[in-house]
Design a protein around this motif. Structure first.
Motif, short mmCIF file in Angstrom:
data_model
loop_
_atom_site.label_atom_id
_atom_site.label_comp_id
_atom_site.label_asym_id
_atom_site.label_seq_id
_atom_site.Cartn_x
_atom_site.Cartn_y
_atom_site.Cartn_z
N HIS A 1 0.84 -1.19 0.00
CA HIS A 1 0.00 0.00 0.00
C HIS A 1 0.88 1.25 0.00
O HIS A 1 2.01 1.23 0.48
CB HIS A 1 -0.90 0.03 1.24
N ALA A 2 0.32 2.35 -0.50
CA ALA A 2 1.06 3.60 -0.52
C ALA A 2 0.10 4.78 -0.48
O ALA A 2 -1.10 4.64 -0.76
CB ALA A 2 1.96 3.68 -1.76
N VAL A 3 0.64 5.94 -0.14
CA VAL A 3 -0.10 7.20 -0.25
C VAL A 3 0.77 8.19 -1.02
O VAL A 3 2.00 8.07 -1.07
CB VAL A 3 -0.46 7.79 1.13
N LEU A 4 0.11 9.15 -1.63
CA LEU A 4 0.79 10.31 -2.20
C LEU A 4 0.50 11.51 -1.32
O LEU A 4 -0.63 11.71 -0.87
CB LEU A 4 0.31 10.60 -3.62
N ILE A 5 1.54 12.30 -1.07
CA ILE A 5 1.35 13.60 -0.44
C ILE A 5 1.43 14.64 -1.55
O ILE A 5 2.48 14.83 -2.16
CB ILE A 5 2.41 13.87 0.63
N ASP A 6 0.30 15.25 -1.84
CA ASP A 6 0.11 16.24 -2.91
C ASP A 6 0.17 15.58 -4.29
O ASP A 6 0.70 14.47 -4.47
CB ASP A 6 1.11 17.39 -2.80
N ALA A 7 -0.38 16.30 -5.26
CA ALA A 7 -0.44 15.81 -6.64
C ALA A 7 -0.25 17.00 -7.58
O ALA A 7 -1.15 17.38 -8.32
CB ALA A 7 -1.77 15.12 -6.89
N GLY A 8 0.93 17.58 -7.52
CA GLY A 8 1.22 18.79 -8.26
C GLY A 8 1.81 18.58 -9.63
O GLY A 8 2.12 19.56 -10.33
N LEU A 9 1.98 17.33 -10.03
CA LEU A 9 2.38 17.01 -11.40
C LEU A 9 1.15 16.57 -12.18
O LEU A 9 0.17 16.12 -11.60
CB LEU A 9 3.41 15.86 -11.41
N SER A 10 1.20 16.67 -13.49
CA SER A 10 0.11 16.14 -14.30
C SER A 10 0.00 14.64 -14.06
O SER A 10 0.96 13.98 -13.63
CB SER A 10 0.35 16.41 -15.78
N CYS A 11 -1.18 14.09 -14.34
CA CYS A 11 -1.38 12.65 -14.21
C CYS A 11 -0.36 11.90 -15.05
O CYS A 11 0.26 10.93 -14.59
CB CYS A 11 -2.80 12.29 -14.60
N LYS A 12 -0.18 12.34 -16.28
CA LYS A 12 0.76 11.67 -17.19
C LYS A 12 2.18 11.67 -16.63
O LYS A 12 2.86 10.63 -16.63
CB LYS A 12 0.74 12.36 -18.55
N GLU A 13 2.62 12.82 -16.14
CA GLU A 13 4.00 12.91 -15.62
C GLU A 13 4.15 12.12 -14.33
O GLU A 13 5.20 11.50 -14.09
CB GLU A 13 4.38 14.37 -15.41
N THR A 14 3.13 12.11 -13.51
CA THR A 14 3.17 11.30 -12.29
C THR A 14 3.36 9.83 -12.63
O THR A 14 4.20 9.14 -12.02
CB THR A 14 1.87 11.49 -11.48
N LEU A 15 2.62 9.33 -13.60
CA LEU A 15 2.74 7.93 -14.00
C LEU A 15 4.10 7.63 -14.60
O LEU A 15 4.68 6.57 -14.33
CB LEU A 15 1.63 7.58 -14.98
N ILE A 16 4.61 8.53 -15.41
CA ILE A 16 5.94 8.33 -16.01
C ILE A 16 6.99 8.17 -14.92
O ILE A 16 7.83 7.25 -14.97
CB ILE A 16 6.30 9.52 -16.93
N ARG A 17 6.92 9.02 -13.91
CA ARG A 17 7.95 8.97 -12.86
C ARG A 17 7.77 7.76 -11.95
O ARG A 17 8.77 7.15 -11.53
CB ARG A 17 7.94 10.29 -12.10
N LEU A 18 6.53 7.41 -11.64
CA LEU A 18 6.31 6.19 -10.87
C LEU A 18 6.83 4.98 -11.62
O LEU A 18 7.50 4.11 -11.03
CB LEU A 18 4.82 6.02 -10.58
N ASN A 19 6.56 4.91 -12.90
CA ASN A 19 7.02 3.77 -13.71
C ASN A 19 8.53 3.68 -13.76
O ASN A 19 9.11 2.59 -13.70
CB ASN A 19 6.45 3.86 -15.13
N ARG A 20 9.19 4.83 -13.89
CA ARG A 20 10.65 4.81 -13.91
C ARG A 20 11.23 4.28 -12.60
O ARG A 20 12.30 3.67 -12.58
CB ARG A 20 11.19 6.22 -14.18
N LEU A 21 10.50 4.49 -11.52
CA LEU A 21 10.96 4.03 -10.21
C LEU A 21 10.50 2.61 -9.89
O LEU A 21 10.86 2.06 -8.84
CB LEU A 21 10.46 4.98 -9.12
N GLY A 22 9.71 2.03 -10.77
CA GLY A 22 9.18 0.69 -10.51
C GLY A 22 8.07 0.68 -9.48
O GLY A 22 7.84 -0.34 -8.81
#
Length: 254
Positions: free
Chosen positions: A24-45
């Protein structure tokens, strides 16, 4: 169970922090676009499907820009104060909105999230500490001044994302108009390198393993300058500068 955490971005161009465990996880704030958030999460696995909630610190655009889309697309509950929501202009699905109160502890699966009040020029700003009953991580950005809340929670953390927004001399001599300089340094704006360092020196504990200097100004700070300033006083704490351009690696506490 280990805690995993990363900054996806931090700065006036967008803020988003990931904290979680294996399931499980939480995000604190969501100040990036949805697309950019997913790109960065994917890069981190890291998988967006593990994110069970998004907690919002305040209504400024660099903290909520991607919230409506990412919450709706993945049906992620949002935790926000009523005043923040009313001042945000957000269009959120009603069934996904949850209101929290100051100092309330909210359990998201095996994670406990506590919001506490801070100084900032927003309707009802909060910072957060997240723990798994063994280790604790703090997200302390957009802070105008160090209050008792900040210092008490800071010394209880194993890892902290701490604002070090501006160098006072760079801000004073820089190109910003007077009103903006005053807003930043007013005590309800952002935390200077000097004030952040005082907090670090006076309240770091032996348990503080990681310090991530965060929300650096593009124009009024320098990553090398602030890193060297803190490294001198780091003792057992590992110091990093969280970027306004890219994600950090994933770190863990176990």
């Amino acid at each position: 169970m280990a805690l995993y955490f990363a900054s996806l971005n931090t700065g006036s161009n967008g803020n988003c922090f990931y904290i979680g465990n294996e399931e499980h996880a939480v995000l604190i704030d969501a100040g990036l676009s949805c697309k950019e958030t997913l790109i960065r999460l994917n890069r981190l696995g890291l998988a967006i499907e593990k994110v069970r909630a998004i907690f919002i610190s305040h209504e400024h655009s660099d903290h909520i820009k991607g919230l409506s889309v990412i919450s709706k697309k993945y049906q992620i509950p949002v935790y926000i104060t009523l005043k923040t929501l009313l001042n945000s202009g957000l269009n959120l699905s009603e069934h996904l909105v949850n209101f929290f109160e100051t100092d309330e502890v909210i359990s998201i699966a095996d994670l406990n999230v506590k919001a506490f009040a801070k100084f900032h020029d927003a309707a009802e700003p909060h910072s957060f500490v997240i723990d798994n009953a063994q280790k604790k991580i703090g997200v302390f950005t957009d802070i105008g001044n160090v209050c008792e809340n900040v210092s008490l929670h800071f010394k209880d953390c194993d890892a902290v994302f701490l604002e070090a927004n501006y160098d006072e001399e760079m801000l004073e001599k820089g190109r910003y108009p007077y009103y903006l300089k005053h807003r930043i340094s007013s005590g309800r704006g952002h935390l200077s390198n000097t004030k952040a360092l005082e907090l670090f020196k006076n309240h770091q504990s032996e348990k503080l393993r990681y310090l991530f200097l965060s929300h650096l100004s593009k124009d009024n700070n320098c990553p090398d300058l602030v890193y060297n300033l803190f490294k001198t006083h780091a003792l057992q704490t590992e110091v990093f500068v969280a970027s306004r351009h890219e994600e950090t690696p994933v770190f863990s506490l176990d």
